[in-house]
Design a protein around this motif. Structure first.
Motif, PDB file in Angstrom:
ATOM      1  N   ILE A   1      27.351 -13.552 -35.691  1.00 58.41           N
ATOM      2  CA  ILE A   1      27.558 -12.046 -35.767  1.00 58.41           C
ATOM      3  C   ILE A   1      27.075 -11.396 -37.147  1.00 58.41           C
ATOM      4  O   ILE A   1      27.628 -11.934 -38.204  1.00 58.41           O
ATOM      5  CB  ILE A   1      29.077 -11.473 -35.517  1.00 58.41           C
ATOM      6  CG1 ILE A   1      29.222 -12.020 -34.171  1.00 58.41           C
ATOM      7  CG2 ILE A   1      29.164 -10.217 -35.638  1.00 58.41           C
ATOM      8  CD1 ILE A   1      30.886 -11.769 -33.573  1.00 58.41           C
ATOM      9  N   LEU A   2      26.058 -10.863 -37.064  1.00 60.88           N
ATOM     10  CA  LEU A   2      25.505 -10.361 -38.330  1.00 60.88           C
ATOM     11  C   LEU A   2      26.017  -9.081 -39.172  1.00 60.88           C
ATOM     12  O   LEU A   2      26.261  -9.157 -40.237  1.00 60.88           O
ATOM     13  CB  LEU A   2      23.742 -10.316 -38.379  1.00 60.88           C
ATOM     14  CG  LEU A   2      23.140 -11.329 -37.793  1.00 60.88           C
ATOM     15  CD1 LEU A   2      21.718 -11.049 -37.631  1.00 60.88           C
ATOM     16  CD2 LEU A   2      23.180 -12.588 -38.490  1.00 60.88           C
ATOM     17  N   SER A   3      26.234  -8.194 -38.116  1.00 56.30           N
ATOM     18  CA  SER A   3      26.879  -6.982 -38.630  1.00 56.30           C
ATOM     19  C   SER A   3      27.580  -6.327 -37.546  1.00 56.30           C
ATOM     20  O   SER A   3      27.303  -6.376 -36.068  1.00 56.30           O
ATOM     21  CB  SER A   3      25.964  -5.946 -39.372  1.00 56.30           C
ATOM     22  OG  SER A   3      24.867  -5.527 -38.212  1.00 56.30           O
ATOM     23  N   THR A   4      28.767  -5.732 -37.916  1.00 57.69           N
ATOM     24  CA  THR A   4      29.438  -4.574 -36.931  1.00 57.69           C
ATOM     25  C   THR A   4      29.991  -3.269 -37.487  1.00 57.69           C
ATOM     26  O   THR A   4      30.537  -3.239 -38.671  1.00 57.69           O
ATOM     27  CB  THR A   4      30.565  -5.279 -36.183  1.00 57.69           C
ATOM     28  OG1 THR A   4      31.485  -5.558 -37.288  1.00 57.69           O
ATOM     29  CG2 THR A   4      30.468  -6.750 -35.306  1.00 57.69           C
ATOM     30  N   THR A   5      29.251  -2.374 -37.084  1.00 51.42           N
ATOM     31  CA  THR A   5      29.761  -1.014 -37.699  1.00 51.42           C
ATOM     32  C   THR A   5      30.181  -0.179 -36.500  1.00 51.42           C
ATOM     33  O   THR A   5      29.842  -0.132 -35.408  1.00 51.42           O
ATOM     34  CB  THR A   5      28.535  -0.402 -38.219  1.00 51.42           C
ATOM     35  OG1 THR A   5      27.427  -0.497 -37.515  1.00 51.42           O
ATOM     36  CG2 THR A   5      27.913  -1.461 -39.514  1.00 51.42           C
TER      37      THR A   5
ATOM     38  N   ASP B   1      38.987   1.519 -27.180  1.00 52.76           N
ATOM     39  CA  ASP B   1      39.516   0.566 -26.347  1.00 52.76           C
ATOM     40  C   ASP B   1      39.176  -0.974 -26.331  1.00 52.76           C
ATOM     41  O   ASP B   1      39.783  -1.775 -25.807  1.00 52.76           O
ATOM     42  CB  ASP B   1      39.173   1.133 -24.702  1.00 52.76           C
ATOM     43  CG  ASP B   1      39.890   2.461 -24.574  1.00 52.76           C
ATOM     44  OD1 ASP B   1      40.714   2.807 -25.323  1.00 52.76           O
ATOM     45  OD2 ASP B   1      39.657   3.144 -23.614  1.00 52.76           O
ATOM     46  N   LEU B   2      38.053  -1.065 -27.057  1.00 50.48           N
ATOM     47  CA  LEU B   2      37.510  -2.518 -27.070  1.00 50.48           C
ATOM     48  C   LEU B   2      38.048  -3.205 -28.473  1.00 50.48           C
ATOM     49  O   LEU B   2      37.824  -4.166 -28.716  1.00 50.48           O
ATOM     50  CB  LEU B   2      35.892  -2.430 -27.411  1.00 50.48           C
ATOM     51  CG  LEU B   2      35.040  -1.791 -26.347  1.00 50.48           C
ATOM     52  CD1 LEU B   2      33.590  -1.869 -26.799  1.00 50.48           C
ATOM     53  CD2 LEU B   2      35.212  -2.701 -24.991  1.00 50.48           C
TER      54      LEU B   2
ATOM     55  N   GLY C   1      29.084  14.242 -31.975  1.00 49.88           N
ATOM     56  CA  GLY C   1      30.592  14.097 -32.392  1.00 49.88           C
ATOM     57  C   GLY C   1      31.238  12.926 -31.748  1.00 49.88           C
ATOM     58  O   GLY C   1      32.711  12.929 -31.566  1.00 49.88           O
ATOM     59  N   LYS C   2      30.642  12.223 -30.989  1.00 50.39           N
ATOM     60  CA  LYS C   2      31.213  10.947 -30.399  1.00 50.39           C
ATOM     61  C   LYS C   2      31.140   9.606 -31.117  1.00 50.39           C
ATOM     62  O   LYS C   2      30.090   9.622 -31.982  1.00 50.39           O
ATOM     63  CB  LYS C   2      30.674  10.598 -28.903  1.00 50.39           C
ATOM     64  CG  LYS C   2      30.808  11.948 -28.156  1.00 50.39           C
ATOM     65  CD  LYS C   2      29.949  11.688 -26.777  1.00 50.39           C
ATOM     66  CE  LYS C   2      30.360  13.047 -25.894  1.00 50.39           C
ATOM     67  NZ  LYS C   2      29.148  12.703 -24.528  1.00 50.39           N
ATOM     68  N   LEU C   3      32.073   8.754 -30.876  1.00 53.42           N
ATOM     69  CA  LEU C   3      32.187   7.519 -31.749  1.00 53.42           C
ATOM     70  C   LEU C   3      31.354   6.332 -31.030  1.00 53.42           C
ATOM     71  O   LEU C   3      31.523   6.379 -29.918  1.00 53.42           O
ATOM     72  CB  LEU C   3      33.586   7.157 -31.965  1.00 53.42           C
ATOM     73  CG  LEU C   3      33.877   5.715 -32.861  1.00 53.42           C
ATOM     74  CD1 LEU C   3      33.473   5.854 -34.068  1.00 53.42           C
ATOM     75  CD2 LEU C   3      35.314   5.437 -32.590  1.00 53.42           C
ATOM     76  N   TYR C   4      30.477   5.921 -31.682  1.00 55.73           N
ATOM     77  CA  TYR C   4      29.666   4.542 -31.302  1.00 55.73           C
ATOM     78  C   TYR C   4      29.940   3.280 -32.177  1.00 55.73           C
ATOM     79  O   TYR C   4      29.930   3.610 -33.277  1.00 55.73           O
ATOM     80  CB  TYR C   4      28.525   4.995 -31.219  1.00 55.73           C
ATOM     81  CG  TYR C   4      27.762   5.906 -30.372  1.00 55.73           C
ATOM     82  CD1 TYR C   4      27.594   5.795 -28.982  1.00 55.73           C
ATOM     83  CD2 TYR C   4      27.751   7.401 -30.729  1.00 55.73           C
ATOM     84  CE1 TYR C   4      27.044   6.945 -28.080  1.00 55.73           C
ATOM     85  CE2 TYR C   4      27.645   8.386 -29.903  1.00 55.73           C
ATOM     86  CZ  TYR C   4      27.248   8.207 -28.643  1.00 55.73           C
ATOM     87  OH  TYR C   4      27.017   9.143 -27.809  1.00 55.73           O
ATOM     88  N   TYR C   5      30.003   2.292 -31.600  1.00 59.69           N
ATOM     89  CA  TYR C   5      29.724   0.942 -31.941  1.00 59.69           C
ATOM     90  C   TYR C   5      28.571   0.252 -32.278  1.00 59.69           C
ATOM     91  O   TYR C   5      27.981   0.414 -30.957  1.00 59.69           O
ATOM     92  CB  TYR C   5      30.833  -0.152 -31.430  1.00 59.69           C
ATOM     93  CG  TYR C   5      32.375   0.250 -31.669  1.00 59.69           C
ATOM     94  CD1 TYR C   5      32.837   1.074 -32.780  1.00 59.69           C
ATOM     95  CD2 TYR C   5      33.437  -0.667 -30.929  1.00 59.69           C
ATOM     96  CE1 TYR C   5      34.118   1.361 -32.934  1.00 59.69           C
ATOM     97  CE2 TYR C   5      34.673  -0.399 -31.292  1.00 59.69           C
ATOM     98  CZ  TYR C   5      35.006   0.635 -32.182  1.00 59.69           C
ATOM     99  OH  TYR C   5      36.411   0.812 -32.586  1.00 59.69           O
ATOM    100  N   GLN C   6      28.139  -0.326 -33.277  1.00 58.19           N
ATOM    101  CA  GLN C   6      26.918  -1.053 -33.352  1.00 58.19           C
ATOM    102  C   GLN C   6      26.983  -2.379 -33.596  1.00 58.19           C
ATOM    103  O   GLN C   6      27.606  -2.738 -34.692  1.00 58.19           O
ATOM    104  CB  GLN C   6      25.955  -0.253 -34.198  1.00 58.19           C
ATOM    105  CG  GLN C   6      25.542   1.105 -33.648  1.00 58.19           C
ATOM    106  CD  GLN C   6      24.480   1.912 -34.587  1.00 58.19           C
ATOM    107  OE1 GLN C   6      24.432   1.239 -35.807  1.00 58.19           O
ATOM    108  NE2 GLN C   6      23.931   2.818 -34.060  1.00 58.19           N
TER     109      GLN C   6
ATOM    110  N   ASP D   1      36.233  -6.783 -33.413  1.00 62.33           N
ATOM    111  CA  ASP D   1      36.482  -7.222 -31.817  1.00 62.33           C
ATOM    112  C   ASP D   1      35.394  -6.994 -30.987  1.00 62.33           C
ATOM    113  O   ASP D   1      35.192  -7.696 -30.043  1.00 62.33           O
ATOM    114  CB  ASP D   1      37.923  -6.362 -31.505  1.00 62.33           C
ATOM    115  CG  ASP D   1      39.065  -6.673 -32.337  1.00 62.33           C
ATOM    116  OD1 ASP D   1      38.977  -7.829 -33.087  1.00 62.33           O
ATOM    117  OD2 ASP D   1      39.802  -5.701 -32.617  1.00 62.33           O
ATOM    118  N   ALA D   2      34.796  -5.595 -31.126  1.00 66.47           N
ATOM    119  CA  ALA D   2      33.734  -5.560 -30.113  1.00 66.47           C
ATOM    120  C   ALA D   2      32.563  -6.456 -30.265  1.00 66.47           C
ATOM    121  O   ALA D   2      31.805  -7.110 -29.345  1.00 66.47           O
ATOM    122  CB  ALA D   2      33.164  -4.148 -30.346  1.00 66.47           C
TER     123      ALA D   2
END
Length: 277
Positions: A186-190, A154-155, A197-202, A160-161
């Motif tokens: 912003i150095l990295s977005t992954t 949703d982000l 089993g859940k999706l995470y943003y870093q 974008d996050a």
């Protein structure tokens, strides 16, 4: 000739050093010089008779066990290198991580075991290093009444996050002081799917703060800009219970270079869990 050789060899193997005399005086048992001289004569006579009965070429044995200067230096150097490598390995040993589980709010993560909890910091939970005050970890949770998240997607995309995370940091660090300037990247977005089993943003960002040493000075040359701090911010984002969870790690850049493996383990350990009803 046999007697001379025996005396020379006797002196090389059976001698009384000043250290032994000094230690005996220190312990309260002082040796008398005449007694030592008498004992030395007895040893010389015994060695002479033994040498006559069993002649031996000591020079050949000495050569057999001789070590060249180059080999000795190589041995010392290799020993030093091994010792230094072992010291570096000990210095880089990681601290054990302790798990924090919040069953009421629905999240968990691991943090360095020597960090202490700070209450009243404004976050849902807050731990910091006891010596480096700028190094800490916290968790922020969105209000369930103001947002209804279904997924971290949703982000938007991880990029974008990352922009939203950086914007939030800069908003929090806004200052009314004159001459304050912030530089950010912003150095990295992954994104990653964890073992639950859940999706995470870093997201990883760097923020530097600059300020004048004399903000009220009239002349420009009197206002010297200096760096106040240089920090790395790591965020892990996940969604559960219709809420957005964010794990935040803050660390000075010079410390991050030494502890990045441990800090990434902390970020990777973040999990969001379903709250029981």
């Amino acid at each position: 000739m046999a007697k001379i050789v025996a005396v020379a060899e006797e002196r090389s193997f059976f001698f009384f050093s000043p250290l032994a005399s000094t230690l005996s005086e220190f312990s309260g048992t002082k040796l008398h010089y005449s007694h030592i001289h008498f004992k030395r004569k007895q040893w010389q006579m015994k060695a002479a008779s033994i040498t006559q009965q069993f002649p031996c070429d000591y020079s050949s044995k000495t050569k057999a066990f001789a070590v060249s200067r180059r080999k000795a230096l190589s041995l010392l150097l290799s020993t030093y290198i091994v010792f230094e490598a072992g010291s570096d390995a000990l210095a880089q040993q990681s601290l054990p991580l302790r798990e924090y589980i919040d069953a009421f709010d629905g999240y968990s993560f691991r943090y360095p075991s020597n960090w202490i909890q700070v209450r009243g910091a404004g976050a849902d939970i807050f731990f910091r290093d006891p010596y480096i005050l700028d190094e800490n970890v916290s968790v922020e949770i969105s209000s369930p009444s103001s947002s209804r998240y279904k997924s971290v997607q949703d982000l938007g995309t991880p990029e974008d996050a990352g922009k939203k995370v950086l914007k939030q940091y800069l908003t929090e660090f806004m200052s009314t002081r004159l001459g304050v300037r912030r530089e950010s990247n912003i150095l990295s977005t992954t994104s990653r799917v964890a073992d639950d089993g859940k999706l995470y943003y870093q997201v990883e960002v760097n923020i530097k703060s600059y300020a004048n040493n004399n903000e009220l000075a009239v002349m420009p040359q009197e206002r010297v800009v200096r760096m106040e701090w240089d920090r790395r911010y790591l965020s892990a984002l996940g969604v559960e219970n219709n809420q957005l969870y964010e794990l935040r790690l803050q660390v000075p850049e010079n410390v991050f270079a030494e502890e990045q493996n441990d800090l990434r383990q902390v970020m990777d350990s973040f999990r969001v869990n379903k709250i029981g009803t």
